[in-house]
Scaffold this motif. Sequence first.
Motif, mmCIF file in Angstrom:
data_model
loop_
_atom_site.group_PDB
_atom_site.id
_atom_site.type_symbol
_atom_site.label_atom_id
_atom_site.label_comp_id
_atom_site.label_asym_id
_atom_site.label_seq_id
_atom_site.Cartn_x
_atom_site.Cartn_y
_atom_site.Cartn_z
ATOM 1 N N PHE A 1 30.646 -13.014 28.765
ATOM 2 C CA PHE A 1 30.983 -12.359 27.505
ATOM 3 C C PHE A 1 31.205 -13.369 26.383
ATOM 4 O O PHE A 1 30.987 -13.042 25.208
ATOM 5 C CB PHE A 1 32.208 -11.468 27.689
ATOM 6 N N ALA A 2 31.652 -14.572 26.700
ATOM 7 C CA ALA A 2 31.755 -15.608 25.666
ATOM 8 C C ALA A 2 30.376 -15.929 25.111
ATOM 9 O O ALA A 2 30.189 -16.071 23.889
ATOM 10 C CB ALA A 2 32.414 -16.860 26.237
ATOM 11 N N TRP A 3 29.409 -16.060 26.003
ATOM 12 C CA TRP A 3 28.025 -16.308 25.574
ATOM 13 C C TRP A 3 27.498 -15.136 24.740
ATOM 14 O O TRP A 3 26.889 -15.331 23.677
ATOM 15 C CB TRP A 3 27.140 -16.544 26.790
ATOM 16 N N ALA A 4 27.759 -13.904 25.201
ATOM 17 C CA ALA A 4 27.282 -12.726 24.479
ATOM 18 C C ALA A 4 27.946 -12.620 23.099
ATOM 19 O O ALA A 4 27.286 -12.250 22.116
ATOM 20 C CB ALA A 4 27.566 -11.469 25.299
ATOM 21 N N ALA A 5 29.234 -12.950 23.008
ATOM 22 C CA ALA A 5 29.918 -12.897 21.716
ATOM 23 C C ALA A 5 29.339 -13.917 20.748
ATOM 24 O O ALA A 5 29.140 -13.626 19.557
ATOM 25 C CB ALA A 5 31.421 -13.146 21.914
ATOM 26 N N TRP A 6 29.041 -15.114 21.246
ATOM 27 C CA TRP A 6 28.465 -16.148 20.380
ATOM 28 C C TRP A 6 27.062 -15.773 19.926
ATOM 29 O O TRP A 6 26.724 -15.891 18.751
ATOM 30 C CB TRP A 6 28.441 -17.486 21.115
#
Length: 323
Positions: A149-154
């Motif tokens: 989710f960190a990757w998706a948020a970025w």
Amino acid sequence: MQQTAHPRDPSHVLHLGARAWFLAAMLGQGAFIVFILWFFGGHLAGGDLAGLNAKPHVTGYVPGDVVGNVQFVGHALAGALVTLSGAWQLVPALRRRWPRLHRWNGRMFLAVAVLATLSGFWLTWVRGSQLGTGSTLSISLNGLLILGFAWAAWRSAVRRDFGAHRRHALRAWLLVNGVWFLRIGIMLAGLLLAPLGIKIDYTGAVFVGVSFASWLLPLAILELYLRAERAAPAMRRTVGALLVAMALLTLAGSAAAVAFMWWPYLRTQDSAEEIAPPPPVSSATRAATQRRSRPRSPPLWPSRRAGPQSPQPNARGSGISHA
């Protein structure tokens, strides 16, 4: 993040519930941050690395293990930083007033979240800080979801898809706070089960269940909230009431964590710092002091044993996690 709603609008109940839970979470997380900075920062500032083991950990300070000790302390301090950074991101007034700071703080949040997750993997799988198969699996799945989710948020922020960015960032924030949810969940379980004589064991169903619920339950409630924003009035009212109930539980769990999990170790730390070897005195002075002495008054704070039973340490170490 939220639109202003009329008091009779069901959205008002939903947003009120969200604000109530957020305020309760900020109080509990603020106490968590204070504990980390006070306990870890105090021992580090005093050069007392061995004193970090005054609080039980899965694997704490180990003499000679430089890499492991750096990872252990860095992981704990990163937890305080990422908790504070994440809280800032969710305050609409701060986001509107300082949008550039919001963007840079968001980058820092995601970067520290990733680094803390990777160090958590190292501590768990390389250093061997494990409590049991169930909790290890829960921690690992939680970490993988944080990275995802960190990757998706970025990526969604780069594409300027701010709707998707908000959803992914909220999921990442809740997952990062899984370590905090675990602590208040264990405290709530202790408050409910201690009167029944049920002890919480690291490998038992209660602890493993709370470990998984510490990140699955917040995610499920977030999904309900996101769907309720565009749902029928009845669902908006229901989810709003659920969030108010969760706010009360969060306050209760946070208060129990402060009373039984954090404050006793800060109080012990302060008492230890006050103890120093007395200066040499003559026998006459010592006799006069003994004559003037009076019985000590009872402590102002109850014993840390007078609360819900915490899980007992296993052979490898003790404590729930690293803070």
